[in-house]
Design an enzyme around this catalytic site. Structure first.
Site, PDB file in Angstrom:
ATOM      1  N   ASN A   9      -8.676  -9.579 -20.759  1.00  0.00           N
ATOM      2  CA  ASN A   9      -9.189  -8.487 -21.591  1.00  0.00           C
ATOM      3  C   ASN A   9     -10.442  -7.960 -20.893  1.00  0.00           C
ATOM      4  O   ASN A   9     -11.491  -8.577 -20.958  1.00  0.00           O
ATOM      5  CB  ASN A   9      -9.537  -9.019 -22.989  1.00  0.00           C
ATOM      6  N   TRP A  10     -10.273  -6.831 -20.245  1.00  0.00           N
ATOM      7  CA  TRP A  10     -11.400  -6.287 -19.464  1.00  0.00           C
ATOM      8  C   TRP A  10     -12.447  -5.604 -20.342  1.00  0.00           C
ATOM      9  O   TRP A  10     -13.492  -5.214 -19.865  1.00  0.00           O
ATOM     10  CB  TRP A  10     -10.882  -5.300 -18.423  1.00  0.00           C
ATOM     11  N   LYS A  11     -12.124  -5.384 -21.600  1.00  0.00           N
ATOM     12  CA  LYS A  11     -13.031  -4.661 -22.506  1.00  0.00           C
ATOM     13  C   LYS A  11     -13.457  -3.336 -21.859  1.00  0.00           C
ATOM     14  O   LYS A  11     -12.656  -2.710 -21.185  1.00  0.00           O
ATOM     15  CB  LYS A  11     -14.222  -5.544 -22.871  1.00  0.00           C
ATOM     16  N   HIS A  95      -8.909  -7.748 -32.359  1.00  0.00           N
ATOM     17  CA  HIS A  95      -9.988  -8.449 -31.643  1.00  0.00           C
ATOM     18  C   HIS A  95     -11.249  -8.429 -32.508  1.00  0.00           C
ATOM     19  O   HIS A  95     -11.520  -7.444 -33.199  1.00  0.00           O
ATOM     20  CB  HIS A  95     -10.250  -7.762 -30.292  1.00  0.00           C
ATOM     21  N   GLU A  97     -14.227  -7.935 -31.832  1.00  0.00           N
ATOM     22  CA  GLU A  97     -15.145  -6.810 -31.577  1.00  0.00           C
ATOM     23  C   GLU A  97     -14.678  -5.553 -32.310  1.00  0.00           C
ATOM     24  O   GLU A  97     -15.499  -4.747 -32.754  1.00  0.00           O
ATOM     25  CB  GLU A  97     -15.269  -6.586 -30.059  1.00  0.00           C
ATOM     26  N   GLU A 164      -9.554 -17.025 -31.392  1.00  0.00           N
ATOM     27  CA  GLU A 164     -10.811 -16.719 -30.714  1.00  0.00           C
ATOM     28  C   GLU A 164     -11.978 -16.934 -31.680  1.00  0.00           C
ATOM     29  O   GLU A 164     -12.328 -16.017 -32.442  1.00  0.00           O
ATOM     30  CB  GLU A 164     -10.815 -15.261 -30.249  1.00  0.00           C
ATOM     31  N   GLY A 170     -17.852 -14.353 -25.342  1.00  0.00           N
ATOM     32  CA  GLY A 170     -18.917 -13.760 -24.526  1.00  0.00           C
ATOM     33  C   GLY A 170     -20.250 -14.479 -24.632  1.00  0.00           C
ATOM     34  O   GLY A 170     -21.278 -13.963 -24.197  1.00  0.00           O
ATOM     35  N   SER A 209     -15.037 -17.566 -23.941  1.00  0.00           N
ATOM     36  CA  SER A 209     -15.749 -18.133 -22.787  1.00  0.00           C
ATOM     37  C   SER A 209     -14.886 -19.096 -21.968  1.00  0.00           C
ATOM     38  O   SER A 209     -15.356 -20.142 -21.523  1.00  0.00           O
ATOM     39  CB  SER A 209     -17.050 -18.807 -23.242  1.00  0.00           C
ATOM     40  N   GLY A 230     -11.985 -12.900 -21.222  1.00  0.00           N
ATOM     41  CA  GLY A 230     -12.819 -11.708 -21.083  1.00  0.00           C
ATOM     42  C   GLY A 230     -13.592 -11.759 -19.776  1.00  0.00           C
ATOM     43  O   GLY A 230     -13.068 -11.439 -18.705  1.00  0.00           O
ATOM     44  N   GLY A 231     -14.841 -12.207 -19.840  1.00  0.00           N
ATOM     45  CA  GLY A 231     -15.746 -12.178 -18.681  1.00  0.00           C
ATOM     46  C   GLY A 231     -15.148 -12.734 -17.397  1.00  0.00           C
ATOM     47  O   GLY A 231     -15.268 -12.117 -16.327  1.00  0.00           O
TER      48      GLY A 231
HETATM   49  C1  PEP Z   1     -12.245 -11.884 -25.259  1.00  0.00           C
HETATM   50  O1  PEP Z   1     -12.602 -10.796 -24.922  1.00  0.00           O
HETATM   51  O2  PEP Z   1     -11.250 -11.973 -25.966  1.00  0.00           O
HETATM   52  C2  PEP Z   1     -12.983 -13.061 -24.799  1.00  0.00           C
HETATM   53  C3  PEP Z   1     -12.540 -14.225 -25.160  1.00  0.00           C
HETATM   54  O3  PEP Z   1     -14.093 -12.858 -24.023  1.00  0.00           O
HETATM   55  P1  PEP Z   1     -14.883 -13.969 -23.165  1.00  0.00           P
HETATM   56  O4  PEP Z   1     -13.863 -14.707 -22.349  1.00  0.00           O
HETATM   57  O5  PEP Z   1     -15.837 -13.178 -22.323  1.00  0.00           O
HETATM   58  O6  PEP Z   1     -15.577 -14.877 -24.135  1.00  0.00           O
END
Ligand code: PEP
Length: 249
Positions: A9-11, A95, A97, A164, A170, A209, A230-231
């Site tokens: 997930n590049w956001k 999600h 966010e 999640e 994040g 994370s 994500g990251g």
């Molecule tokens: C996500 O965007 O779904 C996520 C889990 O981000 P991260 O890995 O950065 O915590």
């Protein structure tokens, strides 16, 4: 036996040229991986270039969100058919966010899941508790509500669930493998109530994370079937290491 599913997930990150550069290198590196489903969800504006680069590869294109109407006067929105048209196989829905910054309710999430499935998209349906929920021992209540309302009137076909925990997204704070497994086992039991034995086929992936350093222990949980990243999905090297996790360590 559930096939592992690892999605990026590049956001709201990357430029067009960074997208092209990433995907060119990435598809070569993972081309021989046959035992993991891999997906990348870039921002909407890069779906076309990503689709071109992912054509005839073992990496699926995904979107980060979708609207529930088929077409019409919904300025700024993208329909499920548009995502299918462009080559998406999956879409992330619900999600945290989106729930937090864009006021997405369980009802909206449910409408989006129904619309996405109707169009033929697989859905990566995100659920998870806040830190406050966890500390007040409401994790399972939150998960139960999000599952029951999000999947109201929905069959299990094409559904991947991403557990999640919001406090882990994040933040660099990952759930322990025990915390992840406990939540995933609970989610599977809820599915058993909804879908009977089909519950054993539904993939439940973890997000929050995830890194190359913690993926092996997370994947050791028997109900952990992959990751939403994500990251650590923004760099080819770290995302590839995650995809090459070792089960059972
Ligand atoms: C996500 O965007 O779904 C996520 C889990 O981000 P991260 O890995 O950065 O915590």
């Amino acid at each position: 036996m559930r096939r592992p599913f690892i999605a990026a997930n590049w956001k709201m990150n990357k430029t067009i040229s960074e997208t092209q550069e990433f995907i060119s290198g990435f598809v070569l590196t993972v081309k021989d991986i046959t035992d993991v489903d891999i997906a990348i969800a870039p921002p909407f504006t890069y779906l076309t270039v990503a689709a071109e680069k992912l054509k005839d590869t073992n990496v699926m294109l995904a979107a980060q969100d979708v609207f529930y109407a088929e077409k019409g006067a919904y300025t700024g929105e993208i329909s499920p058919i548009m995502l299918i048209n462009i080559g998406c196989k999956y879409v992330i829905i619900g999600h945290s966010e989106r729930r937090q910054y864009f006021n997405e309710t369980d009802d909206i999430v449910n409408k989006k899941i129904k619309a996405a499935k109707k169009a033929g998209l697989g859905t990566i349906f995100c659920i998870g508790e806040s830190l406050e929920d966890r500390e007040s021992k409401k994790t399972f209540d939150v998960l139960q509500k999000e599952i029951e309302e999000g999947l109201n009137g929905v069959d299990s076909e094409g559904i991947v669930i991403a557990y999640e925990p919001i406090w882990a997204i994040g933040t660099g704070k990952t759930a322990t493998s025990e915390q992840a497994q406990e939540a995933h086992a609970y989610i599977r039991e809820r599915f058993r109530t909804l879908y009977g034995n089909k519950a054993d086929e539904i993939r439940i992936i973890y997000g929050g994370s995830v890194t190359p350093e913690n993926i092996d222990s997370l994947m050791a949980g028997k109900d952990v079937d992959g990751a939403l990243v994500g990251g650590a999905s923004l760099k080819v090297e770290s995302f590839v290491k995650i995809i090459n996790f070792k089960k059972g360590s």
